[in-house]
Design an enzyme around this catalytic site. Structure first.
Site, short mmCIF file in Angstrom:
data_model
loop_
_atom_site.label_atom_id
_atom_site.label_comp_id
_atom_site.label_asym_id
_atom_site.label_seq_id
_atom_site.Cartn_x
_atom_site.Cartn_y
_atom_site.Cartn_z
N ASN A 1 3.09 58.62 51.61
CA ASN A 1 1.81 59.01 52.19
C ASN A 1 1.50 60.49 51.89
OD1 ASN A 1 0.25 60.09 54.89
ND2 ASN A 1 -0.38 58.04 54.31
N1 PLP Z 1 2.92 57.47 56.72
C1 PLP Z 1 2.42 56.28 56.39
C2 PLP Z 1 3.29 55.29 55.68
C3 PLP Z 1 1.07 55.98 56.71
O1 PLP Z 1 0.58 54.78 56.35
C4 PLP Z 1 0.29 56.93 57.38
C5 PLP Z 1 -1.12 56.67 57.74
O2 PLP Z 1 -1.73 55.74 57.38
C6 PLP Z 1 0.87 58.18 57.70
C7 PLP Z 1 2.19 58.41 57.36
C8 PLP Z 1 0.11 59.25 58.40
O3 PLP Z 1 0.05 58.97 59.76
P1 PLP Z 1 -0.56 60.02 60.85
O4 PLP Z 1 -2.03 59.89 60.77
O5 PLP Z 1 0.01 59.53 62.14
O6 PLP Z 1 -0.09 61.39 60.50
#
Ligand code: PLP
EC number: 4.1.1.107
Length: 344
Positions: free
Chosen positions: A109
């Site tokens: 991400n």
């Molecule tokens: N990691 C993954 C695998 C995600 O799919 C996402 C958001 O879709 C995130 C991190 C980011 O999440 P946050 O908005 O809670 O920081």
């Protein structure tokens, strides 16, 4: 989201707690310890992540996955700097900081890369395999190359359930390399973590006993409204040592006791919201079985949709369905996909 969670959020807003420390609201800290242990048991995480287990492990509710990843990256960085200063007294701290390097997959991400920017430490995005999975061999090759060039590997952030296709990095093979190289291993299971609760998804939990930290968003799969990002640490002392800055006005009688953690040392802000209340009410109202049924329903809806795509000659799957995610496109030119996306 669910009504119990909304009620929890309304109550927490009404109480207007700003939990700087335990004394500001004992319930805010203590209920969080309780629900994080419930959640760890519900997800069948290794016991060393529980507060109630003797040892330095435990869980905390952060605002988001991004915050959890940043906390892991910053703590790993500070631990690495201290270790290198001890092992190489001839090097200055700024020399060491200039050599630090971290790793993740090119499927991870955006928040992973951003954590590197915020921590002023480059994060190399290693190529995942054709199946979009990051494995130990790619990490080993990168670390060997970087160490030969004088760099200091700090942390690898693996993903269980990537944003693009819900691919699962190979935690066992990554852990083997991290253990050899004294590299912190963090797992971002922001979405897929909810499936750890299902016996039929036990495979997903393979290797979690070897990771240093992990995060999972309750606001993705657990009927709790945003924001609610669970994070567990195998050794919370590593985070506390890295972030501990004290003042006389923050002292209280239970300071330093492991049963009553000072969560301010585990996170970026000083104050904190009473997020545990919405988790507590959601769990008490829906129950473990209710939450498991919800995750299973998502998976079953996705399976139905996958069957519809497979039965329709105009569409094709681009990756295997994983949990509640089906990646599909209309056959033919990419422009058709772009048009469909826009219409949707
Ligand atoms: N990691 C993954 C695998 C995600 O799919 C996402 C958001 O879709 C995130 C991190 C980011 O999440 P946050 O908005 O809670 O920081």
């Amino acid at each position: 989201v669910s009504y119990p969670s909304i009620v929890g959020e309304i109550l927490a807003s009404g109480f207007s707690i700003i939990g700087f420390s335990w004394i500001c609201s004992p319930a805010c800290t203590e209920l969080e310890v309780v629900v994080m242990d419930w959640l760890a048991k519900f997800l069948q995480l290794p016991e060393h992540f529980l507060h109630e287990t003797e040892g330095p492990g435990g869980g905390i509710i952060q605002g988001s996955a991004s915050e959890a990843v940043l906390v892991a990256v910053l703590a790993a960085r500070e631990q690495a700097v201290r270790r290198e200063l001890k092992n190489h007294p001839e090097l200055s701290e700024s020399d060491i900081r200039g050599k630090l390097i971290a790793y993740s997959s090119d499927q991870s991400n955006s928040c992973i890369e951003k954590a590197g920017v915020l921590a002023a430490m480059p994060i190399k995005l290693l190529p995942a395999g054709e199946d979009l999975v990051l494995r130990g061999d790619a990490l080993k090759e990168a670390i060997e190359r970087d160490v030969a060039a004088g760099l200091i590997p700090v942390i690898c952030i693996a993903t269980l359930g990537t944003t693009g296709t819900c691919a699962y990095d190979d935690i066992e093979s990554l852990a083997a390399i991290c253990e050899q190289q004294q590299v912190w291993l963090h797992v971002d299971a922001a979405y897929a973590g909810g499936a750890f609760a299902l016996d039929e998804c036990a495979e997903l939990r393979r290797g979690l006993d070897r990771v240093d930290s992990l995060n999972f968003n309750l606001h993705k799969f657990m009927l709790v409204n945003f924001d609610c990002g669970a994070m567990w640490l195998r050794d919370a002392n590593k985070v506390v040592d890295s972030f501990n800055v004290d003042r006389i006005y923050l002292k209280h009688k239970y300071e330093g006791q492991t049963q009553i953690p000072d969560f301010r040392h585990w996170q970026i802000p000083l104050g904190r919201r009473f997020r545990a209340l919405k988790v507590w009410i959601t769990f008490r109202t829906l129950g473990a079985e209710g939450l498991r049924a919800h995750v299973r329903k998502h998976i079953s809806l996705a399976t139905q949709f996958e069957n519809l795509v497979n039965a329709d000659a105009r569409f094709e799957l681009v990756a295997p369905r994983a949990l509640g995610l089906v990646c599909f496109r209309p056959k033919g030119d990419n422009e058709i996909t772009a048009k469909l996306l826009q219409r949707l």
